[in-house]
Design an enzyme around this catalytic site. Sequence first.
Site, PDB file in Angstrom:
ATOM      1  N   ASP A 221       4.177   5.892  11.162  1.00 36.75           N
ATOM      2  CA  ASP A 221       4.125   6.855  10.054  1.00 36.75           C
ATOM      3  C   ASP A 221       5.401   6.844   9.219  1.00 36.75           C
ATOM      4  O   ASP A 221       5.921   7.898   8.832  1.00 36.75           O
ATOM      5  CB  ASP A 221       3.854   8.281  10.563  1.00 36.75           C
ATOM      6  CG  ASP A 221       2.411   8.426  11.037  1.00 36.75           C
ATOM      7  OD1 ASP A 221       1.523   7.799  10.427  1.00 36.75           O
ATOM      8  OD2 ASP A 221       2.187   9.136  12.032  1.00 36.75           O
TER       9      ASP A 221
ATOM     10  N   LYS B 272       4.282  -2.149  11.726  1.00 39.76           N
ATOM     11  CA  LYS B 272       5.243  -1.242  12.373  1.00 39.76           C
ATOM     12  C   LYS B 272       5.354   0.078  11.603  1.00 39.76           C
ATOM     13  O   LYS B 272       5.269   1.162  12.182  1.00 39.76           O
ATOM     14  CB  LYS B 272       6.605  -1.951  12.412  1.00 39.76           C
ATOM     15  CG  LYS B 272       7.665  -1.307  13.226  1.00 39.76           C
ATOM     16  CD  LYS B 272       8.958  -2.127  13.166  1.00 39.76           C
ATOM     17  CE  LYS B 272       8.757  -3.565  13.632  1.00 39.76           C
ATOM     18  NZ  LYS B 272       9.989  -4.356  13.598  1.00 39.76           N
TER      19      LYS B 272
ATOM     20  N   HIS C 295       0.839  -1.205   0.000  1.00 37.26           N
ATOM     21  CA  HIS C 295       0.000   0.000   0.000  1.00 37.26           C
ATOM     22  C   HIS C 295       0.870   1.249   0.000  1.00 37.26           C
ATOM     23  O   HIS C 295       0.412   2.324  -0.368  1.00 37.26           O
ATOM     24  CB  HIS C 295      -0.975  -0.006   1.191  1.00 37.26           C
ATOM     25  CG  HIS C 295      -0.296   0.142   2.516  1.00 37.26           C
ATOM     26  ND1 HIS C 295       0.486  -0.841   3.060  1.00 37.26           N
ATOM     27  CD2 HIS C 295      -0.259   1.168   3.394  1.00 37.26           C
ATOM     28  CE1 HIS C 295       0.982  -0.426   4.216  1.00 37.26           C
ATOM     29  NE2 HIS C 295       0.535   0.782   4.445  1.00 37.26           N
ATOM     30  N   ARG C 296       2.107   1.104   0.439  1.00 37.66           N
ATOM     31  CA  ARG C 296       3.126   2.143   0.289  1.00 37.66           C
ATOM     32  C   ARG C 296       4.351   1.462  -0.306  1.00 37.66           C
ATOM     33  O   ARG C 296       4.646   0.306   0.029  1.00 37.66           O
ATOM     34  CB  ARG C 296       3.532   2.702   1.656  1.00 37.66           C
ATOM     35  CG  ARG C 296       2.433   3.418   2.400  1.00 37.66           C
ATOM     36  CD  ARG C 296       2.692   4.906   2.377  1.00 37.66           C
ATOM     37  NE  ARG C 296       1.850   5.589   3.326  1.00 37.66           N
ATOM     38  CZ  ARG C 296       0.585   5.939   3.094  1.00 37.66           C
ATOM     39  NH1 ARG C 296       0.015   5.639   1.935  1.00 37.66           N
ATOM     40  NH2 ARG C 296      -0.127   6.573   4.012  1.00 37.66           N
TER      41      ARG C 296
ATOM     42  N   SER D 126      16.385   3.864   9.076  1.00 43.60           N
ATOM     43  CA  SER D 126      16.520   3.383   7.690  1.00 43.60           C
ATOM     44  C   SER D 126      15.776   4.326   6.738  1.00 43.60           C
ATOM     45  O   SER D 126      16.239   4.597   5.623  1.00 43.60           O
ATOM     46  CB  SER D 126      15.931   1.983   7.548  1.00 43.60           C
ATOM     47  OG  SER D 126      16.862   1.007   7.945  1.00 43.60           O
TER      48      SER D 126
ATOM     49  N   LYS E   9       9.635  -2.523   2.912  1.00 48.68           N
ATOM     50  CA  LYS E   9      10.887  -2.387   3.672  1.00 48.68           C
ATOM     51  C   LYS E   9      10.986  -3.473   4.721  1.00 48.68           C
ATOM     52  O   LYS E   9       9.988  -3.819   5.361  1.00 48.68           O
ATOM     53  CB  LYS E   9      10.849  -1.012   4.360  1.00 48.68           C
ATOM     54  CG  LYS E   9      12.117  -0.598   5.000  1.00 48.68           C
ATOM     55  CD  LYS E   9      13.041   0.090   4.021  1.00 48.68           C
ATOM     56  CE  LYS E   9      14.401   0.370   4.602  1.00 48.68           C
ATOM     57  NZ  LYS E   9      15.242  -0.825   4.738  1.00 48.68           N
TER      58      LYS E   9
ATOM     59  N   LYS F  74      10.284  -8.750   4.330  1.00 42.38           N
ATOM     60  CA  LYS F  74      11.354  -9.376   5.122  1.00 42.38           C
ATOM     61  C   LYS F  74      12.012 -10.452   4.285  1.00 42.38           C
ATOM     62  O   LYS F  74      11.367 -11.011   3.378  1.00 42.38           O
ATOM     63  CB  LYS F  74      10.765 -10.019   6.394  1.00 42.38           C
ATOM     64  CG  LYS F  74      11.773 -10.188   7.501  1.00 42.38           C
ATOM     65  CD  LYS F  74      11.966  -8.905   8.265  1.00 42.38           C
ATOM     66  CE  LYS F  74      12.983  -9.045   9.369  1.00 42.38           C
ATOM     67  NZ  LYS F  74      12.960  -7.867  10.236  1.00 42.38           N
TER      68      LYS F  74
END
Length: 474
Positions: A102, A97, A68-69, A366, A73, A109
């Site tokens: 935000d 998380k 969704h974004r 990160s 990551k 992963k």
Amino acid sequence: MSDPISNELSFSQNVNYLVDRAIAAMDLEEDTAAAIKACASTIKVTFPVKIRNKIEMFTGWRSVHSTHRLPAKGGIRYAPYVNQDEVEALAALMSYKCALMDIPFGGSKGALLIDPGKYTRDEMQMITRRFTVELVRKGFLSPSTNVPAPDVGTGQREMAWMADTYKHLFPEDINYQACVTGKPVQHGGIRGRTEATGRGVQYAIQEFFRHPADVKQARLTPGLAGKRIVVQGFGNVGFHAARLLSSEDDAKIIAVIKSEGVLVDENGLDIQALHDHLIEHKTMKGFPHARFHEDGVKALEMECDILIPAALESQITCDNADRIQAKLIVEAANGPLTYEADKVLSDKGITIIPDIYANAGGVTVSYFEWIRNLSHIRFGRMQRRHEEMRSHEFAQLLEDLTGQIISDEIRKRVIRGAAEEDLVNSGLDDTMRLGYQQLSEILHRHDKIHDLRTAGYVIAIDKISRTYLDIGVY
Ligand code: NAD
């Protein structure tokens, strides 16, 4: 999902039960909930590497839980016990998380099934570069869609090899450095990333102690100074959390647990000295002024104020949960408590600061590193000297107006412009403070939410669901 009946839930089942518990406290359509929970994709790669004149086969996974974004990551883990279920569970935790904190990323992963201790540095480099090629070729590593970071068994070294391999494959990609985070500073990393997860744990605990009602509910006395802390795991996260809490907050690390056993000193261990001892002797045994016991798992049950599991998942299960005596548990590791253990501990009134918040310092910094790589400039480079010059002028003005001389020491301290690490730590501190404030606020306001973990999942799921509802599904 009804409550589980056995202690043998897989890691991803544990995560899904925790998510279901949050969804039950929300007003969310069933199909939206199902879309949020689903893991988008997982690849398994098997590849050969020639080691000491013999071909060895290696297996790895990369899982994308949500897109969704973008980019998705999450770290890459090297360990001899990993499996697909674990990777998918960890990818899901990353989605929740990032949403909670935000951080504008999806969740991912990765893992490689390997015992890094069995290979030389050069062999590890060959294996890592080959694994990277597999991930890149299959669309599971790039600055815009999927960005790994260090996790258990990996660090700056592996990230540098991965970034370099990507650069060789795509030399025309001007943003190649942003394909992984957690790199060494001289290869596009950011100052403060190595200790970021441990520092985030420290900031999380500091913020908890700024909430007197929460401290009282945990049956703790005010103030972090002097608190007795047990830390499990002494790798990247455990070491830095223990070091910072003892050296900057005057907390007492009374025990450190590693796979070989536990080291106990009721007066507080010297964490930097223990770290140096481990580098020299490769064992905790023989560390002066402390007692060593082989049963590290039992040490989780020690009487203490704060327990910080910073090693692996499923360390506290329904087998040992009812013997845990800590008043506050801070989940520096991902998934250290099983779903059932979480219930037992919550029923006992133990406060749990959950992983999706407590260890978010790593992904937060990160995110800063990724921005630094895309902007191709170190934070603070443009404004540091300008800030110093302005502060110097103000100091001069103050002296002229008051007729008083500001001492050299104070002047130096006041005019100093922020270095990159100052800005990173300030951004991390702000993120961790705001994160806890959201959790605590919803916990106290919402009558169906009784613990910080459920609060965290409710906030995260609500944010993710809003992106689905706003943009729609196609
Ligand atoms: P690491 O490999 O640097 O260290 C792991 C430590 O755990 C080692 O000291 C190891 O000896 C110890 N350990 C392993 N098995 C143990 C056992 N059975 N009992 C006691 N100790 C044991 O890994 P890390 O990067 O510090 O990660 C630790 C945890 O934190 C993991 O759950 C990871 O997913 C999570 N995490 C890491 C980061 C990061 O930035 N590195 C970020 C977020 C979350």
